[in-house]
Design an enzyme around this catalytic site. Structure first.
Site, PDB file in Angstrom:
ATOM      1  N   GLU A 109      -3.871  10.398  -8.442  1.00 46.33           N
ATOM      2  CA  GLU A 109      -4.350   9.045  -8.130  1.00 46.33           C
ATOM      3  C   GLU A 109      -4.781   8.363  -9.429  1.00 46.33           C
ATOM      4  O   GLU A 109      -5.265   9.035 -10.346  1.00 46.33           O
ATOM      5  CB  GLU A 109      -5.521   9.122  -7.144  1.00 46.33           C
ATOM      6  CG  GLU A 109      -6.153   7.797  -6.772  1.00 46.33           C
ATOM      7  CD  GLU A 109      -5.173   6.822  -6.176  1.00 46.33           C
ATOM      8  OE1 GLU A 109      -5.042   5.718  -6.756  1.00 46.33           O
ATOM      9  OE2 GLU A 109      -4.519   7.148  -5.158  1.00 46.33           O
ATOM     10  N   ASN A 136      -0.473   8.755 -14.022  1.00 44.57           N
ATOM     11  CA  ASN A 136       0.767   8.182 -13.529  1.00 44.57           C
ATOM     12  C   ASN A 136       1.646   9.303 -12.982  1.00 44.57           C
ATOM     13  O   ASN A 136       1.984  10.252 -13.696  1.00 44.57           O
ATOM     14  CB  ASN A 136       1.459   7.460 -14.695  1.00 44.57           C
ATOM     15  CG  ASN A 136       2.718   6.745 -14.291  1.00 44.57           C
ATOM     16  OD1 ASN A 136       2.880   6.332 -13.148  1.00 44.57           O
ATOM     17  ND2 ASN A 136       3.629   6.597 -15.248  1.00 44.57           N
ATOM     18  N   ASP A 159       3.092   1.927  -2.468  1.00 42.19           N
ATOM     19  CA  ASP A 159       3.195   0.472  -2.541  1.00 42.19           C
ATOM     20  C   ASP A 159       4.648   0.054  -2.336  1.00 42.19           C
ATOM     21  O   ASP A 159       5.535   0.513  -3.060  1.00 42.19           O
ATOM     22  CB  ASP A 159       2.707  -0.011  -3.908  1.00 42.19           C
ATOM     23  CG  ASP A 159       2.452  -1.511  -3.950  1.00 42.19           C
ATOM     24  OD1 ASP A 159       3.231  -2.262  -3.322  1.00 42.19           O
ATOM     25  OD2 ASP A 159       1.496  -1.936  -4.615  1.00 42.19           O
ATOM     26  N   LYS A 163       8.593  -7.987  -3.267  1.00 42.50           N
ATOM     27  CA  LYS A 163       9.448  -8.952  -3.964  1.00 42.50           C
ATOM     28  C   LYS A 163      10.612  -8.245  -4.657  1.00 42.50           C
ATOM     29  O   LYS A 163      10.431  -7.199  -5.283  1.00 42.50           O
ATOM     30  CB  LYS A 163       8.626  -9.744  -4.980  1.00 42.50           C
ATOM     31  CG  LYS A 163       7.561 -10.627  -4.345  1.00 42.50           C
ATOM     32  CD  LYS A 163       6.785 -11.410  -5.386  1.00 42.50           C
ATOM     33  CE  LYS A 163       5.722 -12.292  -4.736  1.00 42.50           C
ATOM     34  NZ  LYS A 163       4.930 -13.041  -5.740  1.00 42.50           N
ATOM     35  N   THR A 241      -5.168   7.934   8.830  1.00 43.42           N
ATOM     36  CA  THR A 241      -6.102   7.343   7.877  1.00 43.42           C
ATOM     37  C   THR A 241      -6.435   5.905   8.266  1.00 43.42           C
ATOM     38  O   THR A 241      -5.754   5.278   9.087  1.00 43.42           O
ATOM     39  CB  THR A 241      -5.519   7.349   6.457  1.00 43.42           C
ATOM     40  OG1 THR A 241      -4.352   6.504   6.429  1.00 43.42           O
ATOM     41  CG2 THR A 241      -5.135   8.759   6.038  1.00 43.42           C
ATOM     42  N   PHE A 243      -5.970   3.373   6.439  1.00 51.28           N
ATOM     43  CA  PHE A 243      -4.842   2.560   5.982  1.00 51.28           C
ATOM     44  C   PHE A 243      -3.749   2.506   7.048  1.00 51.28           C
ATOM     45  O   PHE A 243      -3.238   1.436   7.385  1.00 51.28           O
ATOM     46  CB  PHE A 243      -4.283   3.131   4.680  1.00 51.28           C
ATOM     47  CG  PHE A 243      -3.139   2.344   4.114  1.00 51.28           C
ATOM     48  CD1 PHE A 243      -3.371   1.324   3.214  1.00 51.28           C
ATOM     49  CD2 PHE A 243      -1.827   2.608   4.477  1.00 51.28           C
ATOM     50  CE1 PHE A 243      -2.321   0.577   2.686  1.00 51.28           C
ATOM     51  CE2 PHE A 243      -0.770   1.878   3.964  1.00 51.28           C
ATOM     52  CZ  PHE A 243      -1.025   0.854   3.063  1.00 51.28           C
ATOM     53  N   GLU A 244      -3.380   3.665   7.583  1.00 49.00           N
ATOM     54  CA  GLU A 244      -2.325   3.701   8.595  1.00 49.00           C
ATOM     55  C   GLU A 244      -2.783   2.994   9.870  1.00 49.00           C
ATOM     56  O   GLU A 244      -1.986   2.320  10.538  1.00 49.00           O
ATOM     57  CB  GLU A 244      -1.931   5.140   8.900  1.00 49.00           C
ATOM     58  CG  GLU A 244      -0.773   5.252   9.873  1.00 49.00           C
ATOM     59  CD  GLU A 244      -0.338   6.688  10.112  1.00 49.00           C
ATOM     60  OE1 GLU A 244       0.577   6.890  10.934  1.00 49.00           O
ATOM     61  OE2 GLU A 244      -0.916   7.609   9.481  1.00 49.00           O
TER      62      GLU A 244
END
Length: 263
Positions: A109, A136, A159, A163, A241, A243-244
């Site tokens: 992370e 990273n 992510d 775009k 989670t 987020f989900e």
């Protein structure tokens, strides 16, 4: 404010930065690293023993090409290794580690407050088989982890970079699939999930095209009459989670994928 990016000429204390490093787009954007008092205490209490000290070459999320991860030293034992890329607030990895104490878990992370939250959760749960690297992910897989050293790789809800001009930043790509194949043991599993249908299709296309992976749930993709075909069933080992849950509340359908590293 974006972080300062040194030019190739600037290099670092450890020498010039490899040219290939500058051509690689990041799959993340750094957010603020300021910690609340609660998170700061968790960081102070647990980071010295749970967050890995990694030599850098360019930024504070880079990994020096000569660095190799010594899992036995980090965990104090030999055990199968699970790596989660993008652990967020640590909900999934801490829950899994608590449920499966026989395995070691490495969380990757870049967001410091997320790592602090992970440390807090692990401390509260008494979990001692999780370590974190703030780095990273492609560099972790390329430099830090030894070939064939990982039993499972998890990439949950990366992510999507909606775009078109940002698609090059997406984590799941042919190049990343090569790195995943490098670190996974033959027969090792790569678990993925996303709540964006278009990205799910891209993930499947990328991994199906890789000579290193076998899709364990192939077949025609889902349609209105058959909404669950062509995708892996939701893995019961992945906790729901926050987020989900928000994605589901917004009407997005999470898709799971499951691939096996071929010999």
């Amino acid at each position: 404010m974006s972080e300062h990016i040194p030019s190739p000429a600037e290099g670092s204390e450890q020498g010039p930065v490899p040219e290939a490093f500058h051509r690689r787009p990041y799959s993340f954007v750094r957010r603020g690293d300021r910690l609340t008092a609660r998170r700061q205490k968790a960081w102070d209490d647990w980071a010295p023993t749970r967050v890995l000290d990694v030599p850098r070459v360019r930024t504070d999320t880079s990994v020096h090409p000569d660095h190799e991860f010594d899992a036995a030293a980090a965990f104090g034992r030999e055990a199968p290794l699970v790596v989660e890329v993008g652990s967020g607030l640590g909900e999934a990895v801490v829950h899994a580690a608590a449920q499966d104490p026989a395995r070691n878990f490495l969380a990757v992370e870049v967001y410091k407050p997320g790592i602090a939250d992970l440390l807090l959760k692990a401390g509260q749960a008494g979990v001692d088989n999780v370590r974190v690297v703030q780095a990273n992910a492609p560099e972790v897989l390329e430099h830090m982890l030894a070939p064939g050293s990982v039993d499972e790789l998890w990439v949950f809800f990366p992510d999507p970079w909606h775009k078109t001009r940002h698609h090059k930043r997406r984590l799941v790509s042919p190049a990343f699939a090569e790195l995943a194949a490098r670190v996974l043991v033959p027969g090792g599993l790569w678990r993925l999930a996303t709540d964006w249908q278009e990205y799910a299709l891209v993930m499947r296309e990328v991994l199906d095209a890789s000579p290193h992976f076998e899709n364990l749930h192939p077949g025609p993709l889902a349609d209105d009459e058959h909404p669950d075909t062509g995708w892996a069933p939701r893995w019961e080992g992945r906790i729901l989670t926050s987020f989900e849950r928000k994605a589901q509340e917004a009407g997005r359908v999470p898709r799971d994928l499951l691939y096996r590293r071929t010999a």
